[in-house]
Write a protein that holds these residues in place. Structure first.
Motif, mmCIF file in Angstrom:
data_model
loop_
_atom_site.group_PDB
_atom_site.id
_atom_site.type_symbol
_atom_site.label_atom_id
_atom_site.label_comp_id
_atom_site.label_asym_id
_atom_site.label_seq_id
_atom_site.Cartn_x
_atom_site.Cartn_y
_atom_site.Cartn_z
ATOM 1 N N ALA A 185 -51.371 12.168 28.157
ATOM 2 C CA ALA A 185 -52.744 12.565 27.843
ATOM 3 C C ALA A 185 -53.038 12.247 26.385
ATOM 4 O O ALA A 185 -53.282 13.134 25.563
ATOM 5 C CB ALA A 185 -52.933 14.049 28.129
ATOM 6 N N SER A 186 -52.997 10.968 26.049
ATOM 7 C CA SER A 186 -53.216 10.535 24.667
ATOM 8 C C SER A 186 -53.583 9.060 24.684
ATOM 9 O O SER A 186 -53.607 8.417 25.732
ATOM 10 C CB SER A 186 -51.946 10.763 23.827
ATOM 11 N N PHE A 187 -53.855 8.530 23.499
ATOM 12 C CA PHE A 187 -54.113 7.106 23.334
ATOM 13 C C PHE A 187 -52.800 6.415 23.003
ATOM 14 O O PHE A 187 -51.986 6.944 22.230
ATOM 15 C CB PHE A 187 -55.136 6.877 22.226
ATOM 16 N N GLY A 188 -52.573 5.260 23.562
ATOM 17 C CA GLY A 188 -51.324 4.540 23.326
ATOM 18 C C GLY A 188 -51.392 3.666 22.082
ATOM 19 O O GLY A 188 -51.966 2.581 22.119
ATOM 20 N N ASP A 189 -50.802 4.150 20.965
ATOM 21 C CA ASP A 189 -50.739 3.336 19.753
ATOM 22 C C ASP A 189 -49.320 2.816 19.571
ATOM 23 O O ASP A 189 -48.415 3.124 20.338
ATOM 24 C CB ASP A 189 -51.212 4.113 18.526
#
Length: 255
Positions: A196-200
């Motif tokens: 549940a996050s952005f993939g950096d």
């Protein structure tokens, strides 16, 4: 003041039609966040990048803030610094006011609310409950989980509770290890990780180092498009659960 001329050029076509964000777009967004310097900038940035959801911007901001916090962790945890924060909190209590004290201090020293609350709670226990003796292991963490029920000082309990509510986010979904592999985009998948996050770049390194065997990572809020380049190593990136999976049963039916 930030002028239109100084802002990064927006690649509208990339933003509108791709949830897998180009690295250039990601860097532009980070630059704007660093330029504005406050979480309040997210609504402004969202207007400039209509193809990027607000939740995605929140995730990018939070992850960047966490990286900065880890980098500066040692500066805030020197004994004299922690004592100074605690003294500032006590002064704030005597002065009163409607604004949460820890919130104001955290913004002034550029530290997360929860970390400052933990520091102040630790120093409070050290001075008032344990007479300068070392605190029992785990007691601070225990009180942070239930501040209203376990912290006797009601003012501090309410302060910690407010910061705790502000710091709550999405919990990591555990690995799903498949007993029977599936195929996605022609690649075998043995495990699925839902984030549940952005993939950096920073967070994605975990899967390149820690996972064994081919698998799939689903980032709820999208990911940097260029990161989906390790399919030859068995790591597939998605922003939603794929509808075109191939199961072993379907393969057997065609034999």
């Amino acid at each position: 003041m930030t002028t239109d001329a100084s802002r990064p050029r927006i690649l509208w076509r990339e933003v509108e039609f791709s949830f897998a964000m180009k690295l250039e777009i990601y860097n532009q967004i980070l630059t704007l966040m660093h330029t504005y310097g406050s979480r309040d900038c997210l609504k402004t940035i969202a207007l400039q990048y209509p193809g990027v959801t607000y939740n995605t911007l929140v995730s990018i901001y939070s992850q960047d803030y966490q990286k900065k916090t880890r980098k500066n962790h040692h500066k805030h945890h020197k004994l004299e610094v922690m004592e100074r924060y605690y003294e500032r909190y006590l002064v704030g209590v005597t002065q009163g006011g409607s604004e949460p004290i820890l919130l104001r201090i955290a913004e002034e020293i550029d530290l997360s609310y929860s970390l400052l609350a933990r520091i102040v709670l630790e120093r409070h226990l050290f001075h008032t409950c344990f007479n300068g003796e070392n605190l029992p292991k785990g007691i601070v963490s225990q009180m942070m989980k239930d501040p209203l029920g376990q912290i006797r000082n009601k003012t501090l309990a309410n302060e910690v509770h407010q910061d705790d509510m502000r710091s709550r986010g999405y919990d990591k979904t555990p690995d799903c290890k498949l007993e029977i592999p599936i195929a996605v985009d022609g690649f075998v998948v043995n495990w699925i990780e839902s984030k549940a996050s952005f993939g950096d770049e920073y967070n994605h390194q975990t899967y390149l180092k820690d996972q064994f065997g081919p698998g799939m990572v689903i980032y709820w809020f999208g990911f940097i498009d260029e990161l989906d380049c390790f399919r030859d190593r068995g790591i597939i990136l998605k922003d939603d659960f794929p509808a075109d999976i191939v199961t072993l049963e379907s393969l057997l039916e065609n034999v």
